[in-house]
Design a protein around this motif. Sequence first.
Motif, mmCIF file in Angstrom:
data_model
loop_
_atom_site.group_PDB
_atom_site.id
_atom_site.type_symbol
_atom_site.label_atom_id
_atom_site.label_comp_id
_atom_site.label_asym_id
_atom_site.label_seq_id
_atom_site.Cartn_x
_atom_site.Cartn_y
_atom_site.Cartn_z
ATOM 1 N N SER A 285 -9.192 -11.763 4.826
ATOM 2 C CA SER A 285 -8.424 -11.950 3.407
ATOM 3 C C SER A 285 -7.632 -11.114 3.233
ATOM 4 O O SER A 285 -7.544 -9.940 3.225
ATOM 5 N N ASP A 286 -6.532 -11.636 2.849
ATOM 6 C CA ASP A 286 -5.276 -10.905 2.412
ATOM 7 C C ASP A 286 -5.617 -10.156 0.772
ATOM 8 O O ASP A 286 -5.208 -8.931 0.932
ATOM 9 N N VAL A 287 -6.491 -10.874 0.307
ATOM 10 C CA VAL A 287 -6.780 -10.212 -1.035
ATOM 11 C C VAL A 287 -7.961 -9.239 -1.118
ATOM 12 O O VAL A 287 -7.910 -8.353 -1.577
ATOM 13 N N TYR A 288 -8.993 -9.627 -0.235
ATOM 14 C CA TYR A 288 -10.191 -8.814 -0.211
ATOM 15 C C TYR A 288 -10.322 -8.249 1.084
ATOM 16 O O TYR A 288 -11.593 -8.067 1.308
ATOM 17 N N GLY A 289 -9.507 -8.021 1.825
ATOM 18 C CA GLY A 289 -9.580 -7.247 3.059
ATOM 19 C C GLY A 289 -9.977 -5.900 3.218
ATOM 20 O O GLY A 289 -10.503 -5.364 4.126
ATOM 21 N N GLY A 290 -9.548 -5.038 1.961
ATOM 22 C CA GLY A 290 -9.915 -3.630 1.794
ATOM 23 C C GLY A 290 -11.320 -3.627 1.319
ATOM 24 O O GLY A 290 -11.814 -4.674 0.639
ATOM 25 N N VAL A 291 -11.782 -2.475 1.448
ATOM 26 C CA VAL A 291 -13.264 -2.059 1.021
ATOM 27 C C VAL A 291 -13.196 -2.264 -0.524
ATOM 28 O O VAL A 291 -12.264 -1.704 -1.245
ATOM 29 N N HIS A 292 -14.223 -3.155 -1.210
ATOM 30 C CA HIS A 292 -14.060 -3.386 -2.585
ATOM 31 C C HIS A 292 -15.537 -3.483 -2.984
ATOM 32 O O HIS A 292 -16.302 -3.842 -2.195
ATOM 33 N N GLY A 293 -16.067 -3.256 -4.299
ATOM 34 C CA GLY A 293 -17.246 -3.607 -4.698
ATOM 35 C C GLY A 293 -17.480 -4.568 -5.668
ATOM 36 O O GLY A 293 -16.445 -5.257 -5.936
ATOM 37 N N HIS A 294 -18.786 -5.086 -5.834
ATOM 38 C CA HIS A 294 -19.287 -6.069 -6.601
ATOM 39 C C HIS A 294 -20.560 -5.754 -7.380
ATOM 40 O O HIS A 294 -21.364 -4.908 -6.591
ATOM 41 N N ASN A 295 -20.664 -6.020 -8.344
ATOM 42 C CA ASN A 295 -22.113 -6.380 -9.158
ATOM 43 C C ASN A 295 -22.721 -7.824 -8.688
ATOM 44 O O ASN A 295 -22.291 -8.761 -9.286
#
Length: 141
Positions: free
Chosen positions: A22-32
């Motif tokens: 994903s171009d948008v979510y390719g980096g480390v990111h978090g979710h609840n």
Amino acid sequence: MVESTCLSMKFMFSGAHRVRFSDVYGGVHGHNYDITIRLCVRGGRRMLVTDIDGVRREVQGIINAFDGKYIKSSMESAQGLMPSEFVEVPCIPEGATGECVAWYFMDRLMEILRKLGINDVTEAQVIVCDSPINCFEAKSS
């Protein structure tokens, strides 16, 4: 027509992941993450469906293992991560997707039901939402 009764349980945890495709979510990111587990069993109109507390206790143990961790695909490198910093789910090399997390929880749920001797389930459903607008569903009937 076979009657069934359904019960739902809700859980939450915070975790991080990435999906390299994903171009948008390719980096480390978090979710609840919001997890909903729904079980339907035969009968139950005027009787105990199942011990929801027993199932909830077992599922909560899995939820606790995910909370505050990086969710890693089994095909993704763990380089730079300590074993206590991640949980691993079977998924693609590019990262752990919501679909993979939903099926991981479904597989664990089926193990819990077998362990508790609950065998009259007509339908099981796990819904994993990583945002108010993105949910992933695993369903078994």
